[in-house]
Design a protein around this motif. Structure first.
Motif, PDB file in Angstrom:
ATOM      1  N   ARG A 157       0.778  -0.948  -0.165  1.00  0.00           N
ATOM      2  CA  ARG A 157      -0.237   0.182   0.001  1.00  0.00           C
ATOM      3  C   ARG A 157       0.711   1.434   0.007  1.00  0.00           C
ATOM      4  NH1 ARG A 157      -5.848  -0.669  -0.561  1.00  0.00           N
ATOM      5  NH2 ARG A 157      -5.590  -2.799   0.628  1.00  0.00           N
ATOM      6  N   TRP A 181      -6.756   4.846   5.353  1.00  0.00           N
ATOM      7  CA  TRP A 181      -7.391   4.183   6.181  1.00  0.00           C
ATOM      8  C   TRP A 181      -8.567   4.574   6.011  1.00  0.00           C
ATOM      9  CZ3 TRP A 181      -3.748   3.258  11.060  1.00  0.00           C
ATOM     10  CH2 TRP A 181      -2.539   2.233  10.819  1.00  0.00           C
ATOM     11  N   LYS A 196     -10.612   4.758   4.345  1.00  0.00           N
ATOM     12  CA  LYS A 196     -11.418   4.511   2.024  1.00  0.00           C
ATOM     13  C   LYS A 196     -11.221   3.054   2.551  1.00  0.00           C
ATOM     14  CE  LYS A 196     -11.073   8.638   0.640  1.00  0.00           C
ATOM     15  NZ  LYS A 196     -11.017  10.297  -0.519  1.00  0.00           N
ATOM     16  N   GLN A 197      -9.367   2.694   2.367  1.00  0.00           N
ATOM     17  CA  GLN A 197      -9.083   1.118   2.168  1.00  0.00           C
ATOM     18  C   GLN A 197      -8.208   0.560   3.082  1.00  0.00           C
ATOM     19  OE1 GLN A 197      -6.636   1.793  -1.243  1.00  0.00           O
ATOM     20  NE2 GLN A 197      -6.735   3.652  -1.535  1.00  0.00           N
ATOM     21  N   ASP A 218      -7.444  -2.808   5.329  1.00  0.00           N
ATOM     22  CA  ASP A 218      -7.513  -4.381   5.079  1.00  0.00           C
ATOM     23  C   ASP A 218      -8.319  -4.718   5.979  1.00  0.00           C
ATOM     24  OD1 ASP A 218      -6.025  -4.445   2.532  1.00  0.00           O
ATOM     25  OD2 ASP A 218      -3.691  -4.170   4.758  1.00  0.00           O
ATOM     26  N   GLN A 222     -11.637  -4.232   8.689  1.00  0.00           N
ATOM     27  CA  GLN A 222     -12.759  -3.054   8.618  1.00  0.00           C
ATOM     28  C   GLN A 222     -12.787  -2.146  10.349  1.00  0.00           C
ATOM     29  OE1 GLN A 222     -16.001  -2.717   6.795  1.00  0.00           O
ATOM     30  NE2 GLN A 222     -14.526  -3.497   4.860  1.00  0.00           N
ATOM     31  N   LEU A 257     -11.049   0.613   9.624  1.00  0.00           N
ATOM     32  CA  LEU A 257     -11.490   1.528   8.601  1.00  0.00           C
ATOM     33  C   LEU A 257     -12.452   2.077   9.353  1.00  0.00           C
ATOM     34  CD1 LEU A 257     -12.425   1.239   4.679  1.00  0.00           C
ATOM     35  CD2 LEU A 257     -14.178   2.063   6.527  1.00  0.00           C
ATOM     36  N   GLN A 263     -11.759   6.699   9.627  1.00  0.00           N
ATOM     37  CA  GLN A 263     -13.577   7.328   9.715  1.00  0.00           C
ATOM     38  C   GLN A 263     -13.610   8.513   9.992  1.00  0.00           C
ATOM     39  OE1 GLN A 263     -16.119   4.992   8.242  1.00  0.00           O
ATOM     40  NE2 GLN A 263     -15.527   4.708   6.409  1.00  0.00           N
ATOM     41  N   ASN A 305      -2.545  -3.659   8.728  1.00  0.00           N
ATOM     42  CA  ASN A 305      -2.840  -2.463   8.114  1.00  0.00           C
ATOM     43  C   ASN A 305      -1.376  -1.476   6.890  1.00  0.00           C
ATOM     44  OD1 ASN A 305      -6.330  -2.346   8.109  1.00  0.00           O
ATOM     45  ND2 ASN A 305      -5.142  -2.166   9.717  1.00  0.00           N
TER      46      ASN A 305
END
Length: 428
Positions: free
Chosen positions: A1, A45, A47-48, A50, A52, A55, A59, A135
């Motif tokens: 990434r 992170w 948006k993408q 690894d 959930q 993520l 947010q 991640n």
């Protein structure tokens, strides 16, 4: 990434305003870059990631700081942050009740802004550290020289990015894995920077030393991509196999007029392509290479002028002084004569010549070695090359056409690659 940050369009003035936040000068830019890196990761992170869980957490952090806004990656600092009227801190009760404070920068709330940046950085770094293994990322930062002006401010800003990057790499880095933060910086700019612990950073630097073989591979890769062919056959499909004057191949001729930088060989090849297309040639012929050389020489002059003028006083004046000499090969007395004519004192004249040497505009003699006669080298051949201004010097071949210099015949004298006639033949 890979998280790519490009500094080309960044608002340097907005970045400098963080000085008003109340941080001490030497900490200003480390703090600002640290926060920028953290928010870049948080945005990525959100948006993408690894995981959930990561993520969702990213947010939530993002919304706490910016609400529903979507600032650009490099707008994270002062410009966007200072517009927020209420800043919610991650548990800093001494600065605010109820987890936040009303921000009024005009009323002298700079220290509060500094506190919020520092506290959020601590919280976010802990978040990144805990989630990095699941991640992983490498954040790359390029084109830092676009805003470089050799001022104390820009020096502190670049020192700050290197320190902040080292912090991240020490805190998150893993043996055998890519570094979390990777910065790209011109070596001449790095040499201008002065800051504490700079010597410790040197161990983390990978110098991009280019050879002729690597440069040809770069050019071949570009040609192969354009033609949809393999690298091994790309050059032969684009360029004629005919020889230039003095029996030099087109490859050799082009390479001798670069400063061993990828952008140089790409620029020359594109100039050759343009001329060949204008002349409706299926391949680049030797005549096209000669025709492209004038354009390439102007390109190199403009490149050097752009690189030098920000940190070398009177750089253009020094380049024009070489044109006054009129020859590709000259002695120290020739240089001093032109300087005196321009009413420049001896110390300043020597400094200017050193600048030209440092930028590989001027090459110096190196006697001995396995070749007969005199060898000329530029500093890109050897970073430890000592300036020898007592012997003959030469102007880099890429500048000859634009500066309209004449080449003296010099039997028994050779450039660094051993090709005498090419550099010093009047007919070329």
């Amino acid at each position: 990434r890979v998280i790519k940050l490009v500094f080309a369009d960044y608002a340097w003035e907005a970045h400098k305003q963080i000085k008003e936040s109340g941080l001490i000068a030497e900490s200003v830019y480390v703090a600002s870059w640290r926060f920028t890196f953290l928010m870049a990761v948080c945005q990525f992170w959100a948006k993408q990631a690894d995981s959930q869980a990561t993520l969702k957490a990213a947010q939530q952090y993002y919304e706490k700081i910016y609400g529903k806004d979507e600032p650009g990656v490099l707008e994270f600092l002062v410009d966007k942050f200072r517009r927020i009227r209420r800043v919610d801190l991650p548990g800093v009760e001494s600065f605010a009740t109820g987890g936040g404070f009303e921000l009024e920068p005009a009323n002298g709330d700079g220290p509060l802004l500094a506190a919020s940046i520092n506290q959020w950085s601590k919280e976010l770094f802990e978040f990144v550290r805990k989630n990095f293994d699941a991640n992983p990322f490498t954040l790359t930062l390029d084109r830092l020289d676009d805003g470089w002006d050799a001022s104390d401010e820009s020096k502190m800003l670049l020192a700050g990015v290197l320190k902040a990057a080292r912090e991240f790499n020490q805190g998150l880095g893993q043996f055998g894995q890519p570094p979390p933060v990777l910065t790209f910086l011109r070596s001449d700019i790095f040499n201008e920077l002065r800051f504490n612990d700079k010597n410790k950073i040197v161990g983390d630097i990978e110098f991009l030393d280019w050879t002729e073989e690597k440069l040809l591979d770069v050019a071949s890769a570009r040609i192969a991509r354009s033609l949809g062919t393999s690298r091994s056959t790309a050059w032969a499909q684009a360029f004629s196999s005919a020889e230039m004057r003095q029996r030099a191949s087109i490859q050799s001729y082009i390479l001798k007029r670069t400063m061993w930088r990828p952008r140089d060989i790409i620029a020359f090849c594109k100039n050759c392509q343009d001329v060949a297309i204008d002349r409706k040639h299926d391949k680049v012929e030797t005549s096209d290479v000669y025709g492209a050389e004038e354009r390439f020489s102007k390109y190199m002059y403009d490149e050097l002028d752009d690189e030098m003028h920000k940190q070398v006083p009177n750089a253009r004046n020094s380049l024009q002084a070489l044109r006054d000499i009129g020859m590709t090969r000259f002695k120290f007395d020739d240089w001093m004569g032109i300087m005196r004519r321009r009413r420049i004192d001896e110390d300043d004249a020597k400094r200017r010549l050193q600048d030209l040497f440092d930028y590989s505009v001027v090459g110096v003699q190196r006697r001995g070695g396995i070749t007969r006669g005199t060898t000329f080298e530029f500093i890109y051949h050897d970073r430890l090359l000592e300036p020898n201004f007592h012997g003959d010097m030469i102007v880099h071949p890429s500048l000859i056409k634009h500066l309209r210099l004449k080449e003296p015949r010099a039997k028994g004298s050779t450039p660094a690659d051993g090709n005498t006639a090419e550099l010093f033949d009047d007919d070329e």
